[in-house]
Design an enzyme around this catalytic site. Sequence first.
Site, PDB file in Angstrom:
ATOM      1  N   LYS A  11       0.849  -1.203   0.000  1.00  0.00           N
ATOM      2  CA  LYS A  11       0.000   0.000   0.000  1.00  0.00           C
ATOM      3  C   LYS A  11       0.878   1.245   0.000  1.00  0.00           C
ATOM      4  O   LYS A  11       1.739   1.413   0.866  1.00  0.00           O
ATOM      5  CB  LYS A  11      -0.907   0.003   1.248  1.00  0.00           C
ATOM      6  N   ASP A  49      -2.403  10.146   4.032  1.00  0.00           N
ATOM      7  CA  ASP A  49      -3.811   9.776   4.206  1.00  0.00           C
ATOM      8  C   ASP A  49      -4.496  10.792   5.112  1.00  0.00           C
ATOM      9  O   ASP A  49      -4.465  10.670   6.334  1.00  0.00           O
ATOM     10  CB  ASP A  49      -3.915   8.360   4.800  1.00  0.00           C
ATOM     11  N   LYS A  98      -9.781  13.045   8.556  1.00  0.00           N
ATOM     12  CA  LYS A  98      -9.358  12.578   9.879  1.00  0.00           C
ATOM     13  C   LYS A  98      -9.227  13.775  10.821  1.00  0.00           C
ATOM     14  O   LYS A  98      -8.994  14.894  10.362  1.00  0.00           O
ATOM     15  CB  LYS A  98      -7.977  11.911   9.770  1.00  0.00           C
ATOM     16  N   ASP A 107       1.738   6.173   5.594  1.00  0.00           N
ATOM     17  CA  ASP A 107       0.740   5.257   5.051  1.00  0.00           C
ATOM     18  C   ASP A 107       1.207   4.590   3.753  1.00  0.00           C
ATOM     19  O   ASP A 107       0.457   3.846   3.120  1.00  0.00           O
ATOM     20  CB  ASP A 107      -0.584   6.017   4.837  1.00  0.00           C
ATOM     21  N   ASP A 145     -12.069   7.399   3.945  1.00  0.00           N
ATOM     22  CA  ASP A 145     -10.898   7.071   4.763  1.00  0.00           C
ATOM     23  C   ASP A 145     -10.564   5.576   4.714  1.00  0.00           C
ATOM     24  O   ASP A 145      -9.513   5.153   5.171  1.00  0.00           O
ATOM     25  CB  ASP A 145     -11.132   7.514   6.214  1.00  0.00           C
ATOM     26  N   GLU A 180      -9.465   3.927   2.291  1.00  0.00           N
ATOM     27  CA  GLU A 180      -8.936   4.046   0.925  1.00  0.00           C
ATOM     28  C   GLU A 180      -7.920   2.960   0.591  1.00  0.00           C
ATOM     29  O   GLU A 180      -7.763   2.593  -0.568  1.00  0.00           O
ATOM     30  CB  GLU A 180      -8.293   5.436   0.742  1.00  0.00           C
ATOM     31  N   ARG A 239      -7.779  -0.290   1.080  1.00  0.00           N
ATOM     32  CA  ARG A 239      -8.279  -1.516   0.458  1.00  0.00           C
ATOM     33  C   ARG A 239      -8.616  -1.293  -1.020  1.00  0.00           C
ATOM     34  O   ARG A 239      -8.541  -2.219  -1.813  1.00  0.00           O
ATOM     35  CB  ARG A 239      -9.485  -2.046   1.257  1.00  0.00           C
TER      36      ARG A 239
HETATM   37  N1  BES Z   1      -4.177   4.443   7.028  1.00  0.00           N
HETATM   38  C1  BES Z   1      -5.292   4.178   7.849  1.00  0.00           C
HETATM   39  C2  BES Z   1      -5.012   3.122   8.909  1.00  0.00           C
HETATM   40  C3  BES Z   1      -4.011   3.480   9.978  1.00  0.00           C
HETATM   41  C4  BES Z   1      -4.437   3.909  11.212  1.00  0.00           C
HETATM   42  C5  BES Z   1      -2.672   3.297   9.765  1.00  0.00           C
HETATM   43  C6  BES Z   1      -3.526   4.188  12.205  1.00  0.00           C
HETATM   44  C7  BES Z   1      -1.749   3.586  10.753  1.00  0.00           C
HETATM   45  C8  BES Z   1      -2.179   4.027  11.974  1.00  0.00           C
HETATM   46  C9  BES Z   1      -6.448   3.663   6.981  1.00  0.00           C
HETATM   47  O1  BES Z   1      -6.508   4.164   5.698  1.00  0.00           O
HETATM   48  C10 BES Z   1      -7.708   4.094   7.656  1.00  0.00           C
HETATM   49  O2  BES Z   1      -7.936   5.264   7.743  1.00  0.00           O
HETATM   50  N2  BES Z   1      -8.493   3.129   8.109  1.00  0.00           N
HETATM   51  C11 BES Z   1      -9.716   3.404   8.769  1.00  0.00           C
HETATM   52  C12 BES Z   1     -10.770   2.502   8.181  1.00  0.00           C
HETATM   53  C13 BES Z   1     -12.160   2.790   8.659  1.00  0.00           C
HETATM   54  C14 BES Z   1     -12.577   4.175   8.229  1.00  0.00           C
HETATM   55  C15 BES Z   1     -13.087   1.750   8.119  1.00  0.00           C
HETATM   56  C16 BES Z   1      -9.516   3.101  10.249  1.00  0.00           C
HETATM   57  O3  BES Z   1      -8.845   2.128  10.580  1.00  0.00           O
HETATM   58  O4  BES Z   1      -9.993   3.882  11.048  1.00  0.00           O
HETATM   59 ZN    ZN Z   2      -4.723   4.743   4.921  1.00  0.00          ZN
HETATM   60 MN    MN Z   3      -7.557   6.020   5.610  1.00  0.00          MN
END
Ligand code: BES
Ligand code: ZN
Ligand code: MN
Length: 506
Positions: free
Chosen positions: A269, A274, A281, A292, A351, A353, A355
């Site tokens: 990825k 992000d 966020k 990210d 967010d 994104e 996947r």
């Molecule tokens: N890049 C984030 C995940 C992340 C969180 C990486 C903390 C490193 C530290 C990912 O893109 C994300 O935002 N995931 C969301 C998904 C949710 C909105 C379904 C998450 O985990 O909150």
């Molecule tokens: Zn992310």
């Molecule tokens: Mn995200």
Amino acid sequence: MAKTKIKVKLGTLPKEPCEIGALYLFEDAPLSPIAEALDKALDGAISSLIKKGEFKPGVNRSYLLHTYGKVPVKRLLLEGLGKEKEFSPDKLRQATGMAAHEARYLGLKDLTLSLHPTVLNDVSKTSQSIVEGALLGLYRFERFKHPEEPEEKKELESVILLVEDAKQLEAAKEGARRGEIISEATCFTRDLVNLPPNEATPAMLARTAKEMAMELGLKFKAWRGLDALEKLGMGGIVSVGRGSSNPSQFVTLEYGRKGRGDTIALVGKGVTFDSGGISLKPWKDMDKMKGDMAGAAAVLGTIRALAKLKIPLHVIGLLPLAENMPSGTASRPGDIITCLGGKTVEIITTDAEGRLIVADALAYALRYKPKAIIDLATLTGACVVALGNFASGLLGNNEELKKRLKEAGEASRERVWELPLWDEYDELMKSDIADMKNAGPGVAGAIVATCFLKKFVEGYPWVHLDIAGTAWADKNGPYWREGGTGVGVRLLVELLSNWTEFASDK
Ligand code: BES
Ligand code: ZN
Ligand code: MN
């Protein structure tokens, strides 16, 4: 910055003239012959320190001792390894990381070490662990910082590894070389993760991959910008990068060739920042989202090491690169997009994104008919909640591949922990109006995200590693600094250097 040199030569610490030598000690075992010789020459200084309890050689404990001309070693760093029964190569990595750090802090030019006698049954692995500890421990990211304190300017010129037995010299050198290559690749990955997002854009990461391809003789290919990606059918990458003025890219990097060992696909990825997009966020820790792209960086680091080690495999790196930003052109919650392969996705939150871009890359990976597919992604906060910083989440559809990764995780100390990927979880991302949604109701977040990916690799052995908790360290450790850890490189190099032909059972 001058690179610290590794030298391996015949010798023994009690007789070696040097500025500083590190002496490994167990907490609960008699002194090793080397320690005993030094102790004797120092009139019992070491044993009495231990006996009086002034120094207890526990894990990550050290003690600096001046020798005042009694032995040719001017200073000794006693490094604790903890209990003998609990010994592992990682204890050596940790102790050496601390020693190298300390020697540099003291302003010395080199550090001398002896291969530890109790682990000499595997000389090569021992010397690899020592070298990794030293080089990873000395890492710092200093591109943008003007040194304030004098110690920030100090450099360790060399680390000298002493081997007592001439018969073991070759194995020690071979292990040291592996350690050097793996550490360099890990630090390469760390640098990419630590770079600020205004520098490490999709274009910059693609350029880095291209430079690496030219240096190491790899095949490089890139699709640049939304038009090219749209034509390729990568609706996920297009959707995630829409809002950014740094255009998305999809890069493939090929090491080896079809037929020379199994074909392995590595997907990483690469979200260079992000922000969450329209589903923005909160500000707190948003800066960390420059990391990210740690999955993509780890794939680059892994291929770098595999190529330098000349591992006889055919490895394809697939890097979906995009920046997730809010703007008038950004994707919105409610949009429906089409990923590579034709599956439609209803976007619930912009967010989720990762996947979307990983799915496109996984679908593309199938074109190589790989024996195994592994993806690395900082995919979910839920995985950090579940496992913290101590293990990457592991999920997959193939028992043998999962088993191999678990073993490589223990051996490299980049540990993984399995979460279930039962079909029952598929429920959670069903959409009424598209093939699936990109987010579930909020429970089992790490698993639901992986269920999404699972749909793109049907019929192929595949493992997903969620490195959201392991790619970034919040504080310094014995052989890492706050920031990018380079996780994935040691794990995958361990996995792939011991790879045996893979008979897929599905
Ligand atoms: N890049 C984030 C995940 C992340 C969180 C990486 C903390 C490193 C530290 C990912 O893109 C994300 O935002 N995931 C969301 C998904 C949710 C909105 C379904 C998450 O985990 O909150
Ligand atoms: Zn992310
Ligand atoms: Mn995200």
